[in-house]
Motif scaffolding. Structure first.
Motif, mmCIF file in Angstrom:
data_model
loop_
_atom_site.group_PDB
_atom_site.id
_atom_site.type_symbol
_atom_site.label_atom_id
_atom_site.label_comp_id
_atom_site.label_asym_id
_atom_site.label_seq_id
_atom_site.Cartn_x
_atom_site.Cartn_y
_atom_site.Cartn_z
ATOM 1 N N ILE A 15 0.808 -1.184 -0.252
ATOM 2 C CA ILE A 15 -0.061 0.073 0.106
ATOM 3 C C ILE A 15 0.728 1.201 -0.049
ATOM 4 N N GLY A 16 1.737 1.344 0.712
ATOM 5 C CA GLY A 16 2.605 2.467 1.012
ATOM 6 C C GLY A 16 3.630 2.818 -0.479
ATOM 7 N N SER A 17 3.786 1.831 -1.172
ATOM 8 C CA SER A 17 4.569 1.894 -2.202
ATOM 9 C C SER A 17 3.704 2.576 -3.291
ATOM 10 N N SER A 18 2.447 2.292 -3.351
ATOM 11 C CA SER A 18 1.645 2.620 -4.148
ATOM 12 C C SER A 18 1.404 4.169 -3.719
ATOM 13 N N TYR A 19 1.239 4.509 -2.465
ATOM 14 C CA TYR A 19 1.088 5.789 -2.157
ATOM 15 C C TYR A 19 2.219 6.813 -2.494
ATOM 16 N N LEU A 232 -2.616 13.237 -2.067
ATOM 17 C CA LEU A 232 -2.284 14.536 -2.062
ATOM 18 C C LEU A 232 -2.302 15.021 -0.428
ATOM 19 N N ALA A 233 -3.056 14.302 0.246
ATOM 20 C CA ALA A 233 -3.003 14.613 1.791
ATOM 21 C C ALA A 233 -1.489 14.107 2.399
ATOM 22 N N ILE A 234 -0.891 13.117 1.684
ATOM 23 C CA ILE A 234 0.275 12.724 2.111
ATOM 24 C C ILE A 234 1.274 14.057 1.954
ATOM 25 N N VAL A 235 1.146 14.386 0.748
ATOM 26 C CA VAL A 235 1.951 15.540 0.411
ATOM 27 C C VAL A 235 1.828 16.589 1.264
ATOM 28 N N LEU A 236 0.728 16.880 2.079
ATOM 29 C CA LEU A 236 0.492 17.899 2.732
ATOM 30 C C LEU A 236 1.214 17.716 4.021
ATOM 31 N N PHE A 237 0.945 16.505 4.476
ATOM 32 C CA PHE A 237 1.462 16.222 5.991
ATOM 33 C C PHE A 237 3.075 15.958 5.917
ATOM 34 N N ALA A 238 3.686 15.443 4.765
ATOM 35 C CA ALA A 238 4.982 15.273 4.579
ATOM 36 C C ALA A 238 5.722 16.233 4.696
ATOM 37 N N PRO A 244 11.811 13.040 -0.390
ATOM 38 C CA PRO A 244 11.787 12.073 0.450
ATOM 39 C C PRO A 244 10.644 12.105 1.603
ATOM 40 N N GLY A 245 10.067 13.227 1.623
ATOM 41 C CA GLY A 245 8.798 13.406 2.409
ATOM 42 C C GLY A 245 7.636 12.502 2.117
ATOM 43 N N ALA A 246 7.691 12.859 0.619
ATOM 44 C CA ALA A 246 6.271 12.097 -0.092
ATOM 45 C C ALA A 246 6.527 10.452 0.097
ATOM 46 N N VAL A 247 7.783 10.113 0.152
ATOM 47 C CA VAL A 247 8.060 8.544 0.286
ATOM 48 C C VAL A 247 7.757 8.080 1.633
ATOM 49 N N VAL A 248 8.416 8.877 2.434
ATOM 50 C CA VAL A 248 8.187 8.226 3.892
ATOM 51 C C VAL A 248 6.841 8.332 4.273
ATOM 52 N N GLY A 249 6.294 9.614 3.902
ATOM 53 C CA GLY A 249 4.667 9.651 4.101
ATOM 54 C C GLY A 249 3.821 8.730 3.567
ATOM 55 N N GLY A 250 4.107 8.256 2.339
ATOM 56 C CA GLY A 250 3.181 7.236 1.685
ATOM 57 C C GLY A 250 3.493 5.804 2.384
ATOM 58 N N LEU A 252 4.626 5.412 5.585
ATOM 59 C CA LEU A 252 4.040 5.587 6.922
ATOM 60 C C LEU A 252 2.417 5.445 6.895
ATOM 61 N N LEU A 253 1.753 5.968 5.896
ATOM 62 C CA LEU A 253 0.152 5.775 5.772
ATOM 63 C C LEU A 253 -0.055 4.372 5.504
ATOM 64 N N GLY A 254 0.768 3.734 4.480
ATOM 65 C CA GLY A 254 0.604 2.646 4.224
ATOM 66 C C GLY A 254 0.536 1.572 5.503
ATOM 67 N N PHE A 255 1.517 1.783 6.181
ATOM 68 C CA PHE A 255 1.689 0.937 7.369
ATOM 69 C C PHE A 255 0.569 0.967 8.415
ATOM 70 N N VAL A 256 0.135 2.293 8.702
ATOM 71 C CA VAL A 256 -0.811 2.648 9.698
ATOM 72 C C VAL A 256 -2.141 1.927 8.994
ATOM 73 N N GLU A 257 -2.579 2.088 7.836
ATOM 74 C CA GLU A 257 -3.607 1.336 7.288
ATOM 75 C C GLU A 257 -3.593 -0.218 7.377
ATOM 76 N N ALA A 258 -2.434 -0.667 6.987
ATOM 77 C CA ALA A 258 -2.382 -2.158 7.123
ATOM 78 C C ALA A 258 -2.383 -2.775 8.654
ATOM 79 N N PHE A 259 -1.552 -2.080 9.448
ATOM 80 C CA PHE A 259 -2.109 -2.698 10.643
ATOM 81 C C PHE A 259 -3.251 -2.524 11.278
ATOM 82 N N ALA A 260 -3.842 -1.243 11.076
ATOM 83 C CA ALA A 260 -5.385 -1.012 11.367
ATOM 84 C C ALA A 260 -6.204 -2.066 11.138
ATOM 85 N N ALA A 261 -6.067 -2.436 9.705
ATOM 86 C CA ALA A 261 -6.998 -3.427 9.241
ATOM 87 C C ALA A 261 -6.720 -4.833 9.479
#
Length: 297
Positions: A15-19, A232-238, A244-250, A252-261
């Motif tokens: 998920i994070g790679s796609s983001y 787009l939200a990742i770009v804002l909070f990264a 580098p921020g976009a990659v780390v943010g992507g 980070l969000l991917g792991f949060v979603e995966a572990f929550a699910a």
């Protein structure tokens, strides 16, 4: 427990790679052209359809990725010429509206012309091959396509980073990002640089379209829209303009979603993702990798 942990980690990488791929494209466009661009989902969907056609003819996922990446570049140049260049420098809402209009045209054309808008199942290729691991009695699994997503994301992002930082094309982009007027006086062809920026960002979207389709297995004309707004939200909070921020943010969000699910329920995935975004922006309004701006009076 170990199986759920491993599977959530694998899903988070996918998920994070796609983001990350889509968010880096957004970051590049905004960082250089200073426009809010909302045709990314349409480019991604169109390239996923093109990749589907290539796989049907060649049965090769690699060929599909290559052709879709090139097609993305062409689409990016066309969209830049008709939706961005004529309104560049005007109120930031205008290019946002023109890019949304182009996106609707592309998506509706796909919906009305390909199987009457019915979802398309991606053909099975070697990328669909499932690999199972045996770790501590658990059997987390992943597909070859998921490995491709991770590997190509890193390769494309690193290549883009080199282009932006180490080549004359990147120097021209950075000059235009600093000041279009000054860069034009110094001999930088602003229109050409704008088109190249859109081409590079859209190449990432083209690759992401096929990679994501290989991962989820089915697509339609609007399947990429949720991904676009999360990116787009990742770009804002990264941090605006930070690759580098976009990659780390992507990721980070991917792991949060995966572990929550994985540990709670899939319905909590988006809840945790957007709570994380709000929390980061409250603590750091400039984003994780953004610079705090000060105003001199």
């Amino acid at each position: 427990m170990m199986g759920a942990l491993g599977q959530s980690f694998i899903n988070g990488i996918t998920i994070g790679s796609s983001y990350a791929l889509v968010a880096v494209g957004f970051t590049l466009i905004f960082g250089v052209l200073r426009v809010v661009y909302l045709s990314h989902a349409a480019v991604l969907a169109a390239c996923a359809y093109i990749g589907y056609g290539v796989i049907e003819v060649t049965n090769s996922a690699v060929a599909a990725i290559v052709v879709a990446t090139l097609a993305g570049a062409v689409l990016g140049v066309v969209i830049e010429r008709i939706a961005i260049r004529p309104v560049r420098g005007q109120n930031h809402l205008i290019p946002m509206v023109t890019s949304i209009s182009v996106a609707i045209i592309i998506e509706e054309t796909l919906r009305l012309t390909v199987l009457s808008g019915q979802p398309i199942s991606y053909p099975d290729t070697f990328a669909s091959t499932v690999i199972r691991l045996h770790v501590g009695g658990a059997e987390p699994y992943f597909t070859v396509g998921q490995v491709l997503i991770f590997a190509l994301t890193l390769a494309l992002v690193l290549t883009l980073r080199v282009v932006v930082q180490r080549t004359w094309v990147g120097r021209a982009m950075r000059a235009v990002a600093d000041s279009e007027d000054v860069s034009s006086l110094l001999g930088v062809r602003v229109n050409v640089t704008s088109a190249r920026t859109m081409a590079l960002a859209s190449m990432l979207a083209g690759a992401a379209g096929v990679l994501l389709a290989l991962s989820i297995g089915a697509i339609d004309a609007h399947f990429a829209e949720p991904l676009q707004f999360k990116a787009l939200a990742i770009v804002l909070f990264a941090g605006l303009g930070s690759i580098p921020g976009a990659v780390v943010g992507g990721y980070l969000l991917g792991f949060v979603e995966a572990f929550a699910a994985g540990y709670l329920d899939t319905s909590y995935r988006d809840l945790f993702a957007y709570v994380l975004m709000i929390a980061i922006l409250m603590m750091r309004p400039q984003g994780l990798f953004g610079r705090r701006l000060t105003q001199r009076v």
